[in-house]
Each structure stands twice: as structure tokens, then as C-alpha cells.
Design a protein around this motif. Structure first.
Motif, PDB file in Angstrom:
ATOM      1  N   SER A 149     -16.264 -22.265   8.561  1.00 41.21           N
ATOM      2  CA  SER A 149     -16.702 -21.509   9.463  1.00 41.21           C
ATOM      3  C   SER A 149     -18.042 -21.629  10.157  1.00 41.21           C
ATOM      4  N   PRO A 150     -18.562 -21.552  10.971  1.00 42.67           N
ATOM      5  CA  PRO A 150     -19.228 -21.921  12.243  1.00 42.67           C
ATOM      6  C   PRO A 150     -20.754 -20.718  11.636  1.00 42.67           C
ATOM      7  N   GLY A 151     -19.676 -19.255  11.659  1.00 40.29           N
ATOM      8  CA  GLY A 151     -20.869 -18.909  10.651  1.00 40.29           C
ATOM      9  C   GLY A 151     -21.473 -18.754   9.872  1.00 40.29           C
ATOM     10  N   PHE A 152     -20.122 -19.329   8.249  1.00 42.51           N
ATOM     11  CA  PHE A 152     -20.502 -19.418   7.264  1.00 42.51           C
ATOM     12  C   PHE A 152     -22.027 -20.462   7.455  1.00 42.51           C
ATOM     13  N   GLN A 153     -21.662 -21.393   8.203  1.00 41.16           N
ATOM     14  CA  GLN A 153     -22.931 -22.296   7.862  1.00 41.16           C
ATOM     15  C   GLN A 153     -23.674 -22.363   8.369  1.00 41.16           C
ATOM     16  N   LYS A 154     -24.212 -21.507   9.831  1.00 39.13           N
ATOM     17  CA  LYS A 154     -25.426 -20.520  10.023  1.00 39.13           C
ATOM     18  C   LYS A 154     -25.550 -19.422   8.852  1.00 39.13           C
ATOM     19  N   ILE A 155     -25.042 -19.047   8.098  1.00 38.47           N
ATOM     20  CA  ILE A 155     -26.020 -18.686   6.713  1.00 38.47           C
ATOM     21  C   ILE A 155     -26.755 -19.697   6.401  1.00 38.47           C
ATOM     22  N   GLN A 156     -25.560 -20.579   5.988  1.00 43.40           N
ATOM     23  CA  GLN A 156     -25.939 -21.549   4.350  1.00 43.40           C
ATOM     24  C   GLN A 156     -27.359 -22.154   4.703  1.00 43.40           C
ATOM     25  N   LYS A 157     -27.370 -22.712   6.450  1.00 42.11           N
ATOM     26  CA  LYS A 157     -28.331 -23.361   6.478  1.00 42.11           C
ATOM     27  C   LYS A 157     -29.992 -21.900   6.981  1.00 42.11           C
ATOM     28  N   GLU A 158     -29.916 -20.903   6.976  1.00 43.72           N
ATOM     29  CA  GLU A 158     -30.733 -20.082   6.650  1.00 43.72           C
ATOM     30  C   GLU A 158     -30.637 -19.601   4.911  1.00 43.72           C
ATOM     31  N   ALA A 159     -30.023 -19.450   4.294  1.00 43.09           N
ATOM     32  CA  ALA A 159     -29.869 -19.461   2.792  1.00 43.09           C
ATOM     33  C   ALA A 159     -31.271 -20.577   2.113  1.00 43.09           C
ATOM     34  N   ASP A 160     -30.463 -22.061   2.906  1.00 38.41           N
ATOM     35  CA  ASP A 160     -31.803 -23.068   2.404  1.00 38.41           C
ATOM     36  C   ASP A 160     -32.578 -22.741   2.840  1.00 38.41           C
ATOM     37  N   GLN A 161     -33.222 -22.148   3.614  1.00 36.23           N
ATOM     38  CA  GLN A 161     -34.513 -22.261   4.394  1.00 36.23           C
ATOM     39  C   GLN A 161     -35.399 -21.670   3.634  1.00 36.23           C
ATOM     40  N   ILE A 162     -35.103 -20.567   3.095  1.00 37.56           N
ATOM     41  CA  ILE A 162     -35.800 -19.925   1.844  1.00 37.56           C
ATOM     42  C   ILE A 162     -35.214 -19.631   0.540  1.00 37.56           C
ATOM     43  N   HIS A 163     -34.366 -21.101   0.376  1.00 38.51           N
ATOM     44  CA  HIS A 163     -34.321 -21.203  -1.029  1.00 38.51           C
ATOM     45  C   HIS A 163     -33.202 -20.307  -2.304  1.00 38.51           C
ATOM     46  N   ILE A 164     -32.595 -19.657  -0.833  1.00 37.48           N
ATOM     47  CA  ILE A 164     -31.384 -18.958  -1.938  1.00 37.48           C
ATOM     48  C   ILE A 164     -30.427 -19.675  -2.737  1.00 37.48           C
ATOM     49  N   GLU A 165     -30.509 -19.449  -4.069  1.00 38.78           N
ATOM     50  CA  GLU A 165     -29.817 -20.235  -5.183  1.00 38.78           C
ATOM     51  C   GLU A 165     -28.339 -20.159  -5.101  1.00 38.78           C
ATOM     52  N   THR A 166     -27.263 -19.244  -4.194  1.00 35.74           N
ATOM     53  CA  THR A 166     -25.921 -19.137  -3.307  1.00 35.74           C
ATOM     54  C   THR A 166     -25.130 -18.386  -2.835  1.00 35.74           C
ATOM     55  N   VAL A 167     -24.225 -19.303  -2.386  1.00 33.11           N
ATOM     56  CA  VAL A 167     -24.195 -18.672  -1.254  1.00 33.11           C
ATOM     57  C   VAL A 167     -22.525 -18.003  -1.136  1.00 33.11           C
ATOM     58  N   VAL A 168     -22.110 -17.509  -1.809  1.00 32.92           N
ATOM     59  CA  VAL A 168     -21.059 -16.515  -2.237  1.00 32.92           C
ATOM     60  C   VAL A 168     -19.822 -16.484  -0.948  1.00 32.92           C
ATOM     61  N   ALA A 169     -18.789 -16.889  -0.139  1.00 30.78           N
ATOM     62  CA  ALA A 169     -18.043 -17.039   1.063  1.00 30.78           C
ATOM     63  C   ALA A 169     -16.841 -16.322  -0.242  1.00 30.78           C
ATOM     64  N   TYR A 170     -15.963 -15.984   0.412  1.00 30.61           N
ATOM     65  CA  TYR A 170     -15.173 -14.600   0.285  1.00 30.61           C
ATOM     66  C   TYR A 170     -13.983 -15.786  -0.607  1.00 30.61           C
ATOM     67  N   GLY A 171     -13.612 -17.211   0.865  1.00 30.96           N
ATOM     68  CA  GLY A 171     -12.501 -18.454  -0.222  1.00 30.96           C
ATOM     69  C   GLY A 171     -11.138 -17.336   0.404  1.00 30.96           C
ATOM     70  N   ASN A 172     -10.640 -18.395  -0.479  1.00 38.30           N
ATOM     71  CA  ASN A 172      -8.820 -17.624  -0.326  1.00 38.30           C
ATOM     72  C   ASN A 172      -8.257 -15.953  -0.897  1.00 38.30           C
TER      73      ASN A 172
END
Lengths: 126, 145
Positions: free
Chosen positions: B93-116
Motif C-alpha cells: 500500500s502507498p501508506g506502507f511505502q511512505k512509512i518505509q521511506k521515513e523509516a529508512d531516513q532515520i535508519h530504523i531496523e525493521t518495519v513490520v506490516a500486519y501482512g495477511n
């Protein structure tokens, strides 16, 4: 107790505060800039006050004290100084005072050691 | 100062699940759980130097502060903390991509999506806890750089 240390440069304030808390294990340091960089800038102004007050209250529960550092021109200085009363001392690094601070250190005339000595004196009273 | 594993999530159940898991892993750390973003920020500002691992929800009901805001606060005070952001958004989802991008900028180790499934989410969070635990027990000279 809370000491609000403002004025001079960010680096100077942080260095002085970090040195001070190394000497006093029951003290913690919080730089207002850290909080402002992390929090949403569109947050209500009261939010900053609430969170910093809560930080001070939480630390006080475990007999810990806080040095809060901030820029000299921060509009929040007076609001914080009032909100954190009665156990709050304000220290300004600079020349201008206008009676707004409990202590002012003229950084053109005085050294870092003088600032440190003053902070230690205040911290010992906590 | 004792080390802290920090969980900030407005879901009481998720916080409890992770707390139970951290305790079961017998990590020699205190566990702090906060259900509001404001409470989490206070904990971070007062304890960030002790926080070795943090699991942060991406958003909190009725609050402007997000998990990314909280992560940024931790990063500034303690760059060594391992951080996971958990989100209900699907990975594509675009929302996840946005969070992932922000997370990468501040070097967050993991972004966990709820998945299925909840199982997928729980496994990912548990893996993160194990990762933090392993890093804690590894002499600093042996850590990858």
C-alpha cells in the motif's frame, strides 16, 4: 527539581549540561531541540509544555531531577519557567537579563568553569 | 542504569503479547509498555539512553504523534537503540511505502506490516526481539558494522 539552562550555542549548552549530569547521577538532561525535532511542528503549543512537565513529574517520582536546555530566544522559556514552578531555577548564558532569570552568567566575562560551578551549586540544593 | 525494552502501542493486547514474549525470552532488561503516544514520548525523553530495543505502533488513536515521531526522538538521543515500527497497512500500500521511506531516513531496523495474518505479524515482532536479545549478548567488537 528542574534547571532551565538557556542562551549561548546549542553545543555549549549541551556540553555543559552533559558534564553536569555526569557529576550528579540523580540528574537527567533534556535538550528542547531534540523534542522539537522529533515532535510534529504543528502540534498545539500546550503539548510541549504538557510533555516537559510530565517528564519532570515522572523523573521526580523516582527522585530524579532535570536540566532542560533550550535556545536563548525560545518563546517557551517563560511559559516553562512558570509551569515548572515552584521547584525550578532558570540560568541564562549571555549578557542580557532584564530580570527574567534567577541567574545570569555573562559568557563574555566568565568561563565554562564558572557556569559548571554555578550549576553544581544549584544541583547540590536539590 | 538497567536496560529497557520499550513497547508503545495503543492495542493493549499487542502490548501484552510482546511483554509476555520478552519476559519468556528471559532478557535481562526491564520492559516498559505505553499505550499513548504522549506517554511514550515522556518515557523516551526520560529513559532513551537505557532503551536497547523499541517496538512502536505507527499511529495512535486520536493523537498527532506517530511512531515515526517517537522513533526520531529515540534516534536523536540514543542512536544505538534497535527500533521496529509496526503498522496495520499492507506491504504493497502507498501508506506502507511512505512509512518505509521515513523509516529508512532515520535508519530504523525493521518495519513490520500486519501482512495477511496475526501470526505473520507476531512472528516478525518476535524475531525482532530475538535480534535485539542476540545483539545485547554479543560483545560490541563482534557486532557487524
Amino acid at each position: 527539581m528542574v534547571i532551565i539552562l538557556d542562551g549561548s550555542s546549542k553545543t555549549a549548552r549541551i556540553t555543559i549540561a552533559e558534564q553536569a549530569i555526569e557529576a550528579f547521577p540523580s540528574w537527567r538532561h533534556l535538550a528542547l531541540e531534540v523534542f522539537e525535532e522529533a515532535a510534529d511542528p504543528e502540534q498545539e503549543k500546550d503539548f510541549h509544555l504538557q510533555v516537559i512537565k510530565k517528564c519532570a513529574d515522572e523523573l521526580a517520582k523516582t527522585d530524579l531531577h532535570l536540566i532542560l536546555t533550550m535556545p536563548g530566544d525560545s518563546p517557551q522559556h517563560q511559559l516553562l519557567a512558570v509551569a515548572l514552578q515552584p521547584d525550578c531555577a532558570t540560568v541564562h548564558l549571555g549578557t542580557e537579563d532584564e530580570g527574567a532569570y534567577d541567574y545570569t552568567i555573562d559568557t563574555q566575562e566568565r568561563s565554562v568553569n564558572d557556569v559548571t560551578k554555578l550549576l553544581h551549586t544549584i544541583m547540590e540544593t536539590a | 542504569m538497567k536496560k529497557i525494552f520499550f513497547i508503545a502501542d495503543d492495542s493493549e493486547l499487542k502490548g501484552k503479547l510482546m511483554k509476555d514474549f520478552v519476559e519468556a525470552e528471559k532478557m535481562d532488561v526491564d520492559i516498559f509498555v505505553e499505550e499513548t503516544a504522549q506517554g511514550a514520548l515522556v518515557t523516551i525523553l526520560t529513559h532513551a539512553r537505557q532503551i536497547v530495543g523499541a517496538i512502536l505502533d505507527d499511529n495512535f488513536k486520536g493523537e498527532q504523534l506517530t511512531g515515526i515521531n517517537l522513533a526520531r526522538a529515540i534516534r536523536i538521543i540514543n542512536p544505538l537503540t534497535k527500533i521496529a515500527i509496526v503498522t496495520a497497512r499492507k506491504k504493497d500500500s502507498p501508506g506502507f511505502q511512505k512509512i518505509q521511506k521515513e523509516a529508512d531516513q532515520i535508519h530504523i531496523e525493521t518495519v513490520v506490516a500486519y501482512g495477511n495474518s496475526n501470526l505473520n505479524r507476531r512472528e516478525q515482532m518476535q524475531n525482532f526481539v530475538r535480534e535485539v536479545h542476540t545483539a545485547l549478548r554479543t560483545p560490541i567488537d563482534d557486532l557487524p558494522v
